[in-house]
Design a protein around this motif. Structure first.
Motif, mmCIF file in Angstrom:
data_model
loop_
_atom_site.group_PDB
_atom_site.id
_atom_site.type_symbol
_atom_site.label_atom_id
_atom_site.label_comp_id
_atom_site.label_asym_id
_atom_site.label_seq_id
_atom_site.Cartn_x
_atom_site.Cartn_y
_atom_site.Cartn_z
ATOM 1 N N GLU A 6 -2.453 -3.499 -0.323
ATOM 2 C CA GLU A 6 -1.470 -4.553 -0.545
ATOM 3 C C GLU A 6 -0.597 -4.722 0.685
ATOM 4 O OE1 GLU A 6 -1.773 -2.302 -4.579
ATOM 5 O OE2 GLU A 6 -1.699 -1.829 -2.440
ATOM 6 N N CYS A 22 -3.606 -8.692 -1.290
ATOM 7 C CA CYS A 22 -4.334 -7.463 -1.589
ATOM 8 C C CYS A 22 -5.732 -7.635 -1.004
ATOM 9 C CB CYS A 22 -4.392 -7.227 -3.085
ATOM 10 S SG CYS A 22 -5.505 -5.911 -3.619
ATOM 11 N N TRP A 36 -2.657 -7.814 -11.068
ATOM 12 C CA TRP A 36 -1.425 -7.378 -10.417
ATOM 13 C C TRP A 36 -0.542 -6.680 -11.437
ATOM 14 C CZ3 TRP A 36 -0.223 -7.299 -5.353
ATOM 15 C CH2 TRP A 36 -0.980 -8.092 -4.474
ATOM 16 N N TYR A 94 4.693 -3.121 -6.266
ATOM 17 C CA TYR A 94 3.665 -4.017 -6.794
ATOM 18 C C TYR A 94 2.288 -3.492 -6.393
ATOM 19 C CZ TYR A 94 7.121 -7.444 -8.210
ATOM 20 O OH TYR A 94 8.161 -8.079 -8.842
ATOM 21 N N CYS A 96 -2.082 -3.961 -6.845
ATOM 22 C CA CYS A 96 -3.234 -4.719 -7.302
ATOM 23 C C CYS A 96 -4.280 -3.729 -7.810
ATOM 24 C CB CYS A 96 -3.816 -5.591 -6.203
ATOM 25 S SG CYS A 96 -4.436 -4.703 -4.766
#
Length: 129
Positions: A6, A22, A36, A94, A96
């Motif tokens: 990412e 990503c 996600w 965050y 993926c």
């Protein structure tokens, strides 16, 4: 080596926008649905949304619906998360994830038997008020 990386995280002001990327390697990207997720330290991981292998369909969690857009470029082996109208509560790491089955991504947080095949290392997004 199968890998998801990412990028695009950082510091953004409330009300602003961010696009996370990503990049996948070591797998046949077009054969995988992509999802996600995000996680605040000390809290449970949250599913944000997912996109099917062709990219023609997406689904989103209610918490980000209308503010998030997931897209993918199979030629570039990359999936994107565009987030608008960011709020301080969007601050999180965050991630993926990839799995051949969309369903696995959707239920990853609720079904212990559903674990996405590949996870990225995460990128931190900080939204300042």
């Amino acid at each position: 080596q199968v890998q998801l990386v990412e990028s695009g995280g950082g510091l953004v002001q409330a009300g602003g926008s961010l696009r996370l990327s990503c990049a996948a390697s070591g797998l046949t990207f077009s054969s995988y649905a992509m999802g996600w997720f995000r996680q605040v330290p000390g809290k449970e991981r949250e599913f944000l949304g997912a996109i099917i292998r062709s990219g023609s369909s997406t689904l989103y969690a209610d918490s980000v619906k209308g503010r998030a857009t997931i897209s993918r470029d199979n030629a570039k082996n990359t999936v994107y998360l565009q987030m608008n109208s960011l709020k301080p509560e969007d601050t999180a790491v965050y991630y993926c994830a990839a799995d051949p089955k969309l369903h696995t991504l959707v239920v990853a947080n609720t079904d212990e038997d559903s674990t996405p095949e590949v996870w990225g290392q995460g990128t931190l997004v900080t939204v300042s008020s």
